[in-house]
Enzyme design. Structure first.
Site, PDB file in Angstrom:
ATOM      1  N   SER A   1      -7.392  12.559  -2.247  1.00 11.12           N
ATOM      2  CA  SER A   1      -6.065  11.863  -1.901  1.00 11.12           C
ATOM      3  C   SER A   1      -4.780  12.481  -2.139  1.00 11.12           C
ATOM      4  O   SER A   1      -4.902  13.800  -2.688  1.00 11.12           O
ATOM      5  CB  SER A   1      -5.780  10.491  -2.897  1.00 11.12           C
ATOM      6  OG  SER A   1      -5.721  10.872  -4.215  1.00 11.12           O
TER       7      SER A   1
ATOM      8  N   ASP B   1      -3.686  22.942  -8.183  1.00 14.21           N
ATOM      9  CA  ASP B   1      -3.548  21.930  -8.541  1.00 14.21           C
ATOM     10  C   ASP B   1      -3.671  21.758 -10.393  1.00 14.21           C
ATOM     11  O   ASP B   1      -2.991  21.255 -11.253  1.00 14.21           O
ATOM     12  CB  ASP B   1      -4.070  20.735  -8.308  1.00 14.21           C
ATOM     13  CG  ASP B   1      -5.646  20.880  -8.058  1.00 14.21           C
ATOM     14  OD1 ASP B   1      -6.188  21.736  -8.328  1.00 14.21           O
ATOM     15  OD2 ASP B   1      -6.147  20.049  -7.405  1.00 14.21           O
ATOM     16  N   THR B   2      -4.723  22.646 -10.804  1.00 18.74           N
ATOM     17  CA  THR B   2      -4.968  22.624 -12.118  1.00 18.74           C
ATOM     18  C   THR B   2      -3.984  23.469 -12.912  1.00 18.74           C
ATOM     19  O   THR B   2      -3.592  23.440 -13.982  1.00 18.74           O
ATOM     20  CB  THR B   2      -6.412  23.299 -12.221  1.00 18.74           C
ATOM     21  OG1 THR B   2      -7.285  22.712 -11.552  1.00 18.74           O
ATOM     22  CG2 THR B   2      -6.920  23.087 -13.779  1.00 18.74           C
TER      23      THR B   2
END
Length: 494
Positions: A15, A240-241
Site C-alpha cells: 500500500s 522505507d526502513t
C-alpha cells in the site's frame, strides 16, 4: 523552532500513503490525505509494478495535500528497496514496467553471479545479505533478457524514479541504493570493480545523493496544473526502513535493538560503522545505509507477508478475514503446536500460503492436519521465535546485550504478535510509533530544510509526539517458548 508542513509519500510493497506532517514547537501532528493499494501485475514479462498508476497516485496525493496546506515546505518519497526503473537517456521514457523483486527472473542468474564472484567475497565488498531479490541479481537478469535496453539508458531506484516524475533530479539516494548489493562498503559509492566483473555497463549507474539534501523542485508543468508554487523535493531516507529507523525513539546515542515491522520485518541495530565480519555473514546480517552516516545493521525476515498471503488466498476463495479477525483466530489455537521457518524459500513467492505452511509442517514431521486457526497460529509463534533467535545472533555478533526491543511500523497494531515476541524474548517490547516510516520521512525533510539539527533532536520530537506501548514478558509463556525454540531450530535443519 519554525513551524512548517511537509508531505511524506510512503510507499510499501502492499500500500501507499500520502501523510501531511506539521512541525510546530518541536511537536508533530499527522494527517493522512491519500491512501491507495499497491500490488504487482502479472504480465507476459513476469511480475511487475504498475509504475504509471503509482505516478498518478502521487499526483492525486499532492493535490489532496495542497487543499489542506497550500504552502508546503517540501515533499519526500520513500519506498521499498532493491527495485528500479530503467530510463531511456534521450527521451526520458521508461524502457518497460519495472520488475517486482519477487519475480522469478533472478533464479536463473544466481549461479552466474557466483561464478563471477563468490558469496564470501561479495559480502566482504558490499556487506549485504545474500538475497536473490537484490538489485545486483535483478540487473544481471535484466541484461540477460533484454540487453538492448541498456544502450543509452540509466536507472533510478524506485523512490527516485517517482521523484523524477514530479520534477526531482536524476540521482539516486544513498540509503535506497545501499540495499542493492552494489556499493563499496568502505567508500559507500558504486563498486566499479564489482560492476565491471558482472559485465554491467557503468553508464547506467546514476550519481548517488546523500539523505537529507535537496533533490529538485516540483516541475513547472505540475505547478501550473496544481496551481501551486515551486515546492522543494527533498532526498529523505528513501529506503522505507531507513526512514523507519530514524523514528525509533531510542534514548541517548547508544542505539538499541529494533524491528521495523511490515510486509518484511527488519531486525537490527544502528551502528556508526559497517560490520562485514564472517560471523555477521553467517548469521544473515546486512549493512545498509542510514541517516547521518549511520549503518543499519539488520536482517530481513518475512514478516507480515505470510499473513498477507493467507488473507489474500482466503479472500479469493470467498472468505474475507480482517487482520484483527485473523489475530482472534490465532488466539483460539494451541500455542506452539506447529512451527515453520518464516524465511523458508518456499514462502518467498506469491501463492497458496496456507497449503505451503501445511506442506512445511508435513515435510518436517509435525503430525496432524492444521486447521485454519493453527495455520495462522503457526505464523505467529514462528515469527516470535524467529525474532528471538535473531536478537540472540545480533548480540553474539556484536558482543552486547539489549535490555528491550523497540518495534515500529504497522506491525505494532498486532497486539498478539507484540506480546508473544516479548514472551519469547523474555524482555520488554516497546511498540510504536505505528507510522514510523512516514514520520522518519518527515524527519528527514525537516533535517534537510534545517529545522532539525541532528538525529537526536529528530528523535526527541518523536518521543514528545507519539505514544508507545510496553509489553512485559510472561514467565510461564517464556518457559514454553524456550522449549519451542529448540524444536524450531531442529525443524530448520531438516
Amino acid at each position: 523552532m519554525k513551524e512548517a508542513c511537509f508531505l511524506a509519500f510512503d510507499l510499501g510493497a502492499s500500500s501507499g500513503r500520502a501523510i501531511l506532517g506539521k512541525l510546530e514547537a518541536g511537536h508533530w501532528t499527522l494527517k493522512e490525505v491519500h491512501r491507495f493499494p499497491n500490488a504487482p501485475l502479472t504480465t507476459e514479462d513476469g511480475l511487475v509494478w504498475d509504475y504509471p498508476r503509482l505516478q498518478r497516485e502521487l499526483k492525486a496525493g499532492l493535490q489532496q495535500a495542497l487543499a489542506e496546506a497550500p504552502h508546503l515546505a517540501g515533499i519526500g518519497i520513500d519506498t521499498w528497496g532493491v527495485d528500479y526503473v530503467l530510463f531511456n537517456r534521450e527521451t526520458g521514457a521508461i524502457r518497460r514496467l519495472p520488475s517486482h523483486y519477487r519475480d522469478a527472473r533472478t533464479l536463473a542468474v544466481e549461479a552466474e553471479v557466483r561464478n563471477r564472484i563468490t558469496p564470501e567475497a561479495l559480502y566482504r565488498r558490499t556487506g549485504i545479505q545474500h538475497m536473490r531479490i537484490n538489485t545486483l541479481y535483478q540487473l544481471v537478469a535484466h541484461r540477460r533478457q533484454h540487453p538492448g535496453e541498456f544502450e543509452n539508458s540509466y536507472f533510478l531506484m524506485m523512490a527516485d524514479a517517482l521523484g523524477r516524475s514530479l520534477g526531482g533530479d536524476a540521482r539516486t539516494e544513498y540509503t535506497l541504493c545501499s540495499t542493492g548489493n552494489l556499493l563499496d562498503i568502505r567508500t559507500r559509492q558504486w563498486d566499479w570493480e564489482l560492476i565491471d566483473r558482472l559485465d554491467l555497463p557503468r553508464d547506467i549507474f546514476p550519481p548517488i545523493a546523500a539523505p537529507c539534501t535537496a533533490g529538485g523542485v516540483l516541475s513547472e508543468a505540475l505547478q501550473r496544473e496544481l496551481n501551486c508554487g515551486p515546492i522543494p523535493i527533498w532526498k529523505v531516507g528513501a529506503h522505507d526502513t531507513a526512514s523507519a529507523v530514524v523514528a525509533v525513539p531510542f534514548e541517548g546515542t547508544g542505539g538499541g535493538a529494533y524491528i521495523s515491522a511490515g510486509t518484511w520485518a527488519l531486525l537490527g541495530t544502528e551502528l556508526p560503522e559497517p560490520c562485514p565480519s564472517p560471523e555477521a555473514e553467517r548469521s544473515g546480517f546486512t549493512n545498509e545505509g542510514g541517516l547521518s552516516g549511520t549503518i543499519r545493521f539488520l536482517t530481513n525476515i518475512m514478516g507480515s507477508w505470510l499473513l498477507q498471503e493467507i488473507r489474500r488466498v482466503w479472500r479469493e476463495a470467498g472468505r474475507e478475514q480482517s487482520f484483527a479477525e485473523m489475530e482472534a483466530l490465532a488466539r483460539e489455537a494451541e500455542p506452539c503446536r506447529f512451527l515453520v521457518d518464516p524465511n523458508d524459500a518456499g514462502f518467498v513467492e506469491p501463492g497458496d500460503m496456507p497449503a505451503r505452511i501445511r506442506a512445511f509442517c508435513d515435510r518436517t514431521g509435525q503430525e496432524g492436519t492444521l486447521s485454519d486457526a493453527e495455520v495462522v497460529r503457526a505464523v505467529y509463534d514462528s515469527l516470535a521465535l524467529y525474532f528471538c533467535g535473531k536478537i540472540g545472533e545480533l548480540e553474539a555478533v556484536l558482543g552486547r546485550r539489549y535490555s528491550c526491543l523497540h518495534v515500529v511500523g504497522g506491525g505494532t497494531r498486532d497486539r498478539l504478535l507484540m506480546q508473544l515476541t516479548a514472551d519469547a524474548l523474555g524482555r520488554p517490547v516497546v511498540a510504536g510509533p505505528v507510522e514510523a516510516t512516514a514520520v522518519g520521512n518527515l524527519l528527514g525533510q525537516a533535517m534537510a530544510a534545517g529545522l532539525l539539527e541532528n538525529l537526536e533532536q529528530a528523535r526527541q520530537t518523536v518521543r514528545s509526539s507519539f505514544p508507545t506501548e510496553r509489553y512485559e514478558p510472561r514467565l510461564e509463556e517464556n518457559m514454553r517458548y524456550q522449549g519451542a525454540a529448540q524444536r524450531l531450530a531442529a525443524l530448520m535443519r531438516r
